[in-house]
Design a protein around this motif. Structure first.
Motif, PDB file in Angstrom:
ATOM      1  N   GLY A  93       0.828  -1.205   0.000  1.00 55.80           N
ATOM      2  CA  GLY A  93       0.000   0.000   0.000  1.00 55.80           C
ATOM      3  C   GLY A  93       0.859   1.249   0.000  1.00 55.80           C
ATOM      4  N   LEU A  94       1.973   1.207   0.729  1.00 54.79           N
ATOM      5  CA  LEU A  94       2.917   2.326   0.716  1.00 54.79           C
ATOM      6  C   LEU A  94       3.520   2.498  -0.675  1.00 54.79           C
ATOM      7  CD1 LEU A  94       4.685   4.515   1.935  1.00 54.79           C
ATOM      8  CD2 LEU A  94       6.149   2.728   2.907  1.00 54.79           C
ATOM      9  N   ALA A  95       3.843   1.385  -1.325  1.00 53.99           N
ATOM     10  CA  ALA A  95       4.380   1.467  -2.690  1.00 53.99           C
ATOM     11  C   ALA A  95       3.375   2.125  -3.630  1.00 53.99           C
ATOM     12  CB  ALA A  95       4.740   0.067  -3.190  1.00 53.99           C
ATOM     13  N   GLN A  96       2.100   1.790  -3.448  1.00 55.69           N
ATOM     14  CA  GLN A  96       1.066   2.415  -4.280  1.00 55.69           C
ATOM     15  C   GLN A  96       0.968   3.903  -3.982  1.00 55.69           C
ATOM     16  OE1 GLN A  96      -2.626   0.296  -4.406  1.00 55.69           O
ATOM     17  NE2 GLN A  96      -3.790   2.047  -5.173  1.00 55.69           N
ATOM     18  N   PHE A  97       1.060   4.272  -2.701  1.00 55.00           N
ATOM     19  CA  PHE A  97       1.028   5.685  -2.327  1.00 55.00           C
ATOM     20  C   PHE A  97       2.174   6.441  -2.994  1.00 55.00           C
ATOM     21  CE2 PHE A  97       2.708   8.982   0.562  1.00 55.00           C
ATOM     22  CZ  PHE A  97       1.618   9.847   0.612  1.00 55.00           C
ATOM     23  N   LEU A  98       3.346   5.806  -3.059  1.00 55.31           N
ATOM     24  CA  LEU A  98       4.509   6.442  -3.676  1.00 55.31           C
ATOM     25  C   LEU A  98       4.457   6.402  -5.199  1.00 55.31           C
ATOM     26  CD1 LEU A  98       7.291   5.086  -1.278  1.00 55.31           C
ATOM     27  CD2 LEU A  98       6.325   7.392  -1.325  1.00 55.31           C
ATOM     28  N   SER A  99       3.426   5.752  -5.742  1.00 55.71           N
ATOM     29  CA  SER A  99       3.194   5.693  -7.196  1.00 55.71           C
ATOM     30  C   SER A  99       4.318   4.984  -7.941  1.00 55.71           C
ATOM     31  CB  SER A  99       2.988   7.106  -7.770  1.00 55.71           C
ATOM     32  OG  SER A  99       1.903   7.746  -7.159  1.00 55.71           O
ATOM     33  N   VAL A 100       4.819   3.902  -7.346  1.00 56.31           N
ATOM     34  CA  VAL A 100       5.777   3.054  -8.063  1.00 56.31           C
ATOM     35  C   VAL A 100       5.074   1.747  -8.415  1.00 56.31           C
ATOM     36  CG1 VAL A 100       7.809   4.073  -6.995  1.00 56.31           C
ATOM     37  CG2 VAL A 100       6.708   2.119  -5.910  1.00 56.31           C
ATOM     38  N   ASP A 101       5.485   1.136  -9.504  1.00 56.94           N
ATOM     39  CA  ASP A 101       4.813  -0.071  -9.994  1.00 56.94           C
ATOM     40  C   ASP A 101       5.231  -1.327  -9.245  1.00 56.94           C
ATOM     41  OD1 ASP A 101       3.462   1.431 -11.897  1.00 56.94           O
ATOM     42  OD2 ASP A 101       5.075   1.205 -13.382  1.00 56.94           O
ATOM     43  N   ALA A 102       6.431  -1.334  -8.702  1.00 54.97           N
ATOM     44  CA  ALA A 102       6.953  -2.543  -8.062  1.00 54.97           C
ATOM     45  C   ALA A 102       6.146  -2.899  -6.816  1.00 54.97           C
ATOM     46  CB  ALA A 102       8.417  -2.345  -7.705  1.00 54.97           C
ATOM     47  N   ARG A 103       6.103  -4.206  -6.517  1.00 49.47           N
ATOM     48  CA  ARG A 103       5.429  -4.691  -5.322  1.00 49.47           C
ATOM     49  C   ARG A 103       6.311  -5.743  -4.655  1.00 49.47           C
ATOM     50  NH1 ARG A 103       3.068  -0.821  -6.411  1.00 49.47           N
ATOM     51  NH2 ARG A 103       0.813  -0.450  -6.575  1.00 49.47           N
ATOM     52  N   LEU A 104       6.127  -5.912  -3.360  1.00 45.74           N
ATOM     53  CA  LEU A 104       6.881  -6.899  -2.596  1.00 45.74           C
ATOM     54  C   LEU A 104       6.113  -8.211  -2.528  1.00 45.74           C
ATOM     55  CD1 LEU A 104       8.004  -4.711   0.453  1.00 45.74           C
ATOM     56  CD2 LEU A 104       9.434  -5.437  -1.463  1.00 45.74           C
ATOM     57  N   SER A 105       6.850  -9.308  -2.603  1.00 46.92           N
ATOM     58  CA  SER A 105       6.237 -10.620  -2.384  1.00 46.92           C
ATOM     59  C   SER A 105       6.523 -11.119  -0.973  1.00 46.92           C
ATOM     60  CB  SER A 105       6.760 -11.634  -3.412  1.00 46.92           C
ATOM     61  OG  SER A 105       8.181 -11.722  -3.347  1.00 46.92           O
ATOM     62  N   ASN A 106       7.548 -10.548  -0.352  1.00 47.75           N
ATOM     63  CA  ASN A 106       7.878 -10.884   1.030  1.00 47.75           C
ATOM     64  C   ASN A 106       8.659  -9.719   1.633  1.00 47.75           C
ATOM     65  OD1 ASN A 106       9.956 -12.325  -0.924  1.00 47.75           O
ATOM     66  ND2 ASN A 106      11.074 -11.712   0.915  1.00 47.75           N
ATOM     67  N   VAL A 107       8.789  -9.711   2.945  1.00 52.18           N
ATOM     68  CA  VAL A 107       9.487  -8.619   3.617  1.00 52.18           C
ATOM     69  C   VAL A 107      10.957  -8.964   3.790  1.00 52.18           C
ATOM     70  CG1 VAL A 107       7.417  -7.891   4.837  1.00 52.18           C
ATOM     71  CG2 VAL A 107       8.978  -9.518   5.921  1.00 52.18           C
ATOM     72  N   ASN A 108      11.743  -7.954   4.084  1.00 47.55           N
ATOM     73  CA  ASN A 108      13.167  -8.144   4.335  1.00 47.55           C
ATOM     74  C   ASN A 108      13.359  -9.019   5.576  1.00 47.55           C
ATOM     75  OD1 ASN A 108      15.793  -7.305   5.788  1.00 47.55           O
ATOM     76  ND2 ASN A 108      16.080  -6.508   3.716  1.00 47.55           N
ATOM     77  N   LYS A 109      14.159 -10.061   5.420  1.00 52.34           N
ATOM     78  CA  LYS A 109      14.373 -10.987   6.532  1.00 52.34           C
ATOM     79  C   LYS A 109      15.772 -10.886   7.118  1.00 52.34           C
ATOM     80  CE  LYS A 109      10.969 -14.275   4.766  1.00 52.34           C
ATOM     81  NZ  LYS A 109      10.715 -15.641   4.251  1.00 52.34           N
ATOM     82  N   LYS A 110      16.564  -9.972   6.575  1.00 49.43           N
ATOM     83  CA  LYS A 110      17.935  -9.846   7.061  1.00 49.43           C
ATOM     84  C   LYS A 110      17.973  -9.237   8.458  1.00 49.43           C
ATOM     85  CE  LYS A 110      22.453  -7.917   5.857  1.00 49.43           C
ATOM     86  NZ  LYS A 110      23.235  -7.106   4.879  1.00 49.43           N
ATOM     87  N   LEU A 111      17.179  -8.184   8.657  1.00 44.14           N
ATOM     88  CA  LEU A 111      17.158  -7.528   9.964  1.00 44.14           C
ATOM     89  C   LEU A 111      16.260  -8.304  10.917  1.00 44.14           C
ATOM     90  CD1 LEU A 111      16.935  -3.752   8.966  1.00 44.14           C
ATOM     91  CD2 LEU A 111      18.929  -5.002   9.800  1.00 44.14           C
ATOM     92  N   LYS A 112      16.766  -8.537  12.122  1.00 48.02           N
ATOM     93  CA  LYS A 112      16.026  -9.306  13.127  1.00 48.02           C
ATOM     94  C   LYS A 112      15.507  -8.371  14.217  1.00 48.02           C
ATOM     95  CE  LYS A 112      17.164 -13.219  11.151  1.00 48.02           C
ATOM     96  NZ  LYS A 112      17.909 -12.682   9.987  1.00 48.02           N
TER      97      LYS A 112
END
Length: 477
Positions: free
Chosen positions: A184-203
């Motif tokens: 939803g944030l990506a849509q607000f920023l008007s970029v076409d890309a979307r995430l399929s999963n979140v970043n898992k590097k940071l714990k």
């Protein structure tokens, strides 16, 4: 193509801004450049420059880095906390092509996390086996200062966006691992890309409950119970803001003394005193200033001092009532008077009464009229009437706040101590002679004394709750 040219991620330490940045940087077409305007470093602690601009260059011209971020091929942005370089904040907030993303977290959780990070030196965690944790001692005063700082920052941002008609994307710490919210944030920023999963590097760091992270947990809960998170103790305030009222300021003919009147105060006595300071008549006083002429006076008069005078709210309301509503005279407001009689049922004679003759206009009549006026003032100052708030009865706090838009009085004096305070002020200015201050009470204050009781005091306190609270006024008599 995005409708924005850049974005600013408004957050605070330990709110999850590193994780949000990592997720944003997983989106094609977005580049977040860390804490680009952190005074201690540029971008990241161990990085020397961002987009070819190092810390020294940024300190000289922060807008050069801001322009680089805007001009990058991707939609560029950065994280910004309340203690970052303020020189770029207004530029970003005022720019409708700069997207605003506001990240928040429970302030107690972020405060405890911050203190643990300070104690352990671990600000990021990428490998859970390297986790460092320890219990901290909760400091109530430090937490209240932390809370005040972030709430003040958030309030200023909210107001700036309201005034400019902009909106922001709000996201909470608990949403940072929700792919749908991030998209939803990506849509607000008007970029076409979307995430399929979140970043898992940071714990996630310090997942334990608060009672395991705070040594003095019971003391913390007691301290939190005394904090008013909903600001329930705040005196409601709907009175319209006022300007500095510069044309009403009065200066001595030659000495660098200026009186900044709060209407319905002891103006006559102070005017006479100011003129006497220079041995001049009152028509020699300097008046009707503009901003330009006032600045010129300030530059010309060195040293100079300015002062305002507080009057007890009940006495001041009575003075305003007599001068502006009840009696004839050049300061009378006939249209408002008629409205008070017709709409607010104020029981006063159609013609000005003889205040010097209680046999014609009795104390009971005057008390009833004064109570009616105070009842009107309570509604008027709360924005519940169609009648404008006249400066003669506007709250003294609001008038002083209006003055502060241009200059704050050096001294805010009180009528009951005015003789001693003006004598002290004259000594500070090294005046050869200190004139005597005349009688400051309003001409008809005797009629107020004759009708005074707790009912009148309570009505004045209800109308001027903020003045009573802020200036510590007690009962008038």
């Amino acid at each position: 193509m995005s409708r924005f040219r850049s974005f600013i991620l408004l957050a605070e330490m330990r709110t999850g801004s590193n994780l949000l940045e990592a997720n944003l940087n997983m989106l094609d077409g977005i580049s977040c450049h860390g804490e680009a305007f952190n005074p201690s470093f540029v971008g990241y602690p161990k990085i020397d420059e961002v987009l070819g601009i190092d810390r020294d260059a940024r300190e000289k011209d922060p807008h050069a880095l801001l322009q680089k971020i805007k001009d990058s091929d991707d939609l560029g942005g950065f994280r910004f906390f309340h203690d970052h370089d303020p020189r770029v904040l207004d530029t970003c907030i005022d720019d409708p092509y700069c997207a605003k993303v506001i990240l928040t977290r429970n302030p107690l959780d972020s405060f405890v996390s911050w203190k643990i990070a300070q104690a352990t030196g671990q600000w990021k965690l990428t490998n859970a086996t390297h986790s460092k944790s320890m219990a901290i001692t909760f400091d109530p005063k430090a937490f209240e200062a932390h809370l005040e700082a972030i709430q003040s920052f958030q309030t200023s941002i909210q107001r700036a966006l309201q005034l400019s008609g902009q909106t922001a994307f709000h996201i909470n710490y608990d949403d940072l691992r929700d792919v749908d919210v991030l998209n939803g944030l990506a849509q607000f920023l008007s970029v076409d890309a979307r995430l399929s999963n979140v970043n898992k590097k940071l714990k996630k760091q310090n997942p334990e409950p608060l009672n395991q992270k705070v040594k003095n947990y019971d003391q913390m809960t007691d301290a939190l119970a005394r904090i008013d998170p909903f600001d329930l103790s705040r005196t409601p305030h709907f009175e319209p803001k006022r300007g500095p009222a510069i044309p009403t300021y009065i200066a001595a003919p030659t000495t660098g003394l200026m009186y900044m009147p709060l209407r319905s105060g002891p103006d006559r006595a102070v005017r006479q005193w100011l003129a006497a300071v220079d041995g001049a008549p009152t028509d020699a006083l300097l008046e009707k200033f503009s901003q330009k002429s006032l600045r010129q006076w300030q530059e010309r008069q060195q040293p100079h001092r300015s002062f305002a005078v507080l009057r007890h709210p009940l006495a001041r309301a009575h003075a305003a009532f007599c001068d502006r509503i009840l009696l004839d005279g050049p300061r009378r407001l006939p249209e408002i008077r008629a409205n008070l009689i017709r709409v607010h049922k104020l029981k006063i004679p159609d013609d000005a009464p003889a205040l010097d003759d209680p046999a014609i206009y009795s104390d009971q009549d005057h008390k009833q009229a004064m109570l009616g006026f105070l009842t009107f003032l309570k509604m008027n100052l709360a924005g519940q009437t169609s009648i404008r708030v006249d400066p003669s009865w506007a709250s003294q706090l609001t008038l002083l706040q209006g003055m502060a838009q241009f200059a704050v009085p050096d001294l805010v004096l009180r009528e009951e101590n005015l003789r001693e305070d003006l004598h002290h002020l004259a000594q500070q200015m090294n005046l050869p002679n200190t004139p005597a201050l005349g009688h400051t009470a309003h001409k008809w204050q005797g009629r107020l004394a004759a009708i005074y009781d707790q009912t009148l005091e309570d009505a004045a306190r209800a109308a001027y709750a903020r003045d009573y609270a802020v200036f510590g006024f007690g009962n008038w008599a």
